[in-house]
Design a protein around this motif. Structure first.
Motif, PDB file in Angstrom:
ATOM      1  N   MET A   9       0.800  -1.116  -0.064  1.00  0.00           N
ATOM      2  CA  MET A   9       0.090  -0.208   0.113  1.00  0.00           C
ATOM      3  C   MET A   9       0.857   1.262  -0.007  1.00  0.00           C
ATOM      4  O   MET A   9       0.468   2.461  -0.276  1.00  0.00           O
ATOM      5  CB  MET A   9      -0.914  -0.075   1.088  1.00  0.00           C
ATOM      6  CG  MET A   9      -1.905  -0.879   1.155  1.00  0.00           C
ATOM      7  SD  MET A   9      -3.204  -0.903   2.393  1.00  0.00           S
ATOM      8  CE  MET A   9      -4.460  -2.024   2.067  1.00  0.00           C
ATOM      9  N   SER A  10       2.171   1.090   0.324  1.00  0.00           N
ATOM     10  CA  SER A  10       3.158   2.303   0.268  1.00  0.00           C
ATOM     11  C   SER A  10       3.436   2.434  -1.293  1.00  0.00           C
ATOM     12  O   SER A  10       3.900   3.654  -1.483  1.00  0.00           O
ATOM     13  CB  SER A  10       4.217   1.890   1.172  1.00  0.00           C
ATOM     14  OG  SER A  10       4.909   1.077   0.397  1.00  0.00           O
ATOM     15  N   LEU A  11       3.270   1.471  -1.923  1.00  0.00           N
ATOM     16  CA  LEU A  11       3.613   1.616  -3.386  1.00  0.00           C
ATOM     17  C   LEU A  11       2.267   2.560  -4.104  1.00  0.00           C
ATOM     18  O   LEU A  11       1.289   1.907  -4.143  1.00  0.00           O
ATOM     19  CB  LEU A  11       3.932   0.555  -4.123  1.00  0.00           C
ATOM     20  CG  LEU A  11       5.197  -0.399  -3.595  1.00  0.00           C
ATOM     21  CD1 LEU A  11       5.418  -1.588  -4.297  1.00  0.00           C
ATOM     22  CD2 LEU A  11       6.295   0.510  -3.721  1.00  0.00           C
ATOM     23  N   ASP A  12       2.602   3.763  -4.744  1.00  0.00           N
ATOM     24  CA  ASP A  12       1.679   4.246  -5.414  1.00  0.00           C
ATOM     25  C   ASP A  12       0.775   3.756  -6.509  1.00  0.00           C
ATOM     26  O   ASP A  12      -0.219   4.042  -6.792  1.00  0.00           O
ATOM     27  CB  ASP A  12       2.124   5.692  -5.671  1.00  0.00           C
ATOM     28  CG  ASP A  12       2.411   6.708  -4.264  1.00  0.00           C
ATOM     29  OD1 ASP A  12       1.809   6.376  -3.293  1.00  0.00           O
ATOM     30  OD2 ASP A  12       3.394   7.609  -4.561  1.00  0.00           O
ATOM     31  N   LYS A  13       1.772   3.029  -7.312  1.00  0.00           N
ATOM     32  CA  LYS A  13       0.913   2.479  -8.400  1.00  0.00           C
ATOM     33  C   LYS A  13       0.027   1.391  -8.498  1.00  0.00           C
ATOM     34  O   LYS A  13      -0.739   1.133  -9.155  1.00  0.00           O
ATOM     35  CB  LYS A  13       2.363   1.940  -9.173  1.00  0.00           C
ATOM     36  CG  LYS A  13       2.748   0.665  -8.706  1.00  0.00           C
ATOM     37  CD  LYS A  13       4.053   0.154  -9.404  1.00  0.00           C
ATOM     38  CE  LYS A  13       4.757  -1.032  -9.017  1.00  0.00           C
ATOM     39  NZ  LYS A  13       5.865  -1.545  -9.923  1.00  0.00           N
ATOM     40  N   LEU A  14       0.011   0.763  -7.190  1.00  0.00           N
ATOM     41  CA  LEU A  14      -0.817  -0.121  -6.877  1.00  0.00           C
ATOM     42  C   LEU A  14      -2.299   0.410  -6.510  1.00  0.00           C
ATOM     43  O   LEU A  14      -3.192  -0.217  -6.610  1.00  0.00           O
ATOM     44  CB  LEU A  14      -0.525  -1.398  -5.704  1.00  0.00           C
ATOM     45  CG  LEU A  14       0.416  -2.143  -5.865  1.00  0.00           C
ATOM     46  CD1 LEU A  14       1.058  -2.914  -4.738  1.00  0.00           C
ATOM     47  CD2 LEU A  14       0.159  -3.079  -7.113  1.00  0.00           C
TER      48      LEU A  14
END
Length: 96
Positions: A19-24
């Motif tokens: 969830m820290s990855l913006d692309k997901l």
């Protein structure tokens, strides 16, 4: 209990990481992401049984260093706890 604890703890760690990855956020809603994360965690714990074919995950299409460390450590802990489970069952039922 140890296997369930590892599954719950690593599912939480995966949730924080992915969830820290913006692309997901663009391609998955939170429920699909939670189901993929729990399936990935289960497949990593029981990697010896080949569950990666049953839970295909696009989460690890381009894994980072954090994802590699999380999956490797969960797989190793899964082997250890499965070994302890086997020893406990052997002792419980006196299989020699």
């Amino acid at each position: 209990v140890g296997l369930a604890g590892v599954w719950a703890l690593w599912s939480g760690l995966y949730a924080l990481y992915f969830m820290s990855l913006d692309k997901l956020h663009l391609c998955m809603d939170r429920m699909d992401l939670a189901l993929s994360i729990t399936g990935l965690s289960f497949a990593n714990i029981f990697a010896v049984f080949g569950f990666h074919r049953r839970f295909p995950s696009d989460l690890l299409a381009d894994p980072g260093t954090g994802a590699i460390l999380l999956t490797a450590s969960e797989t190793l802990l899964g082997f250890v706890f499965l070994f302890f489970l086997g020893l406990g069952l052997r002792t419980r039922f006196r299989l020699r």
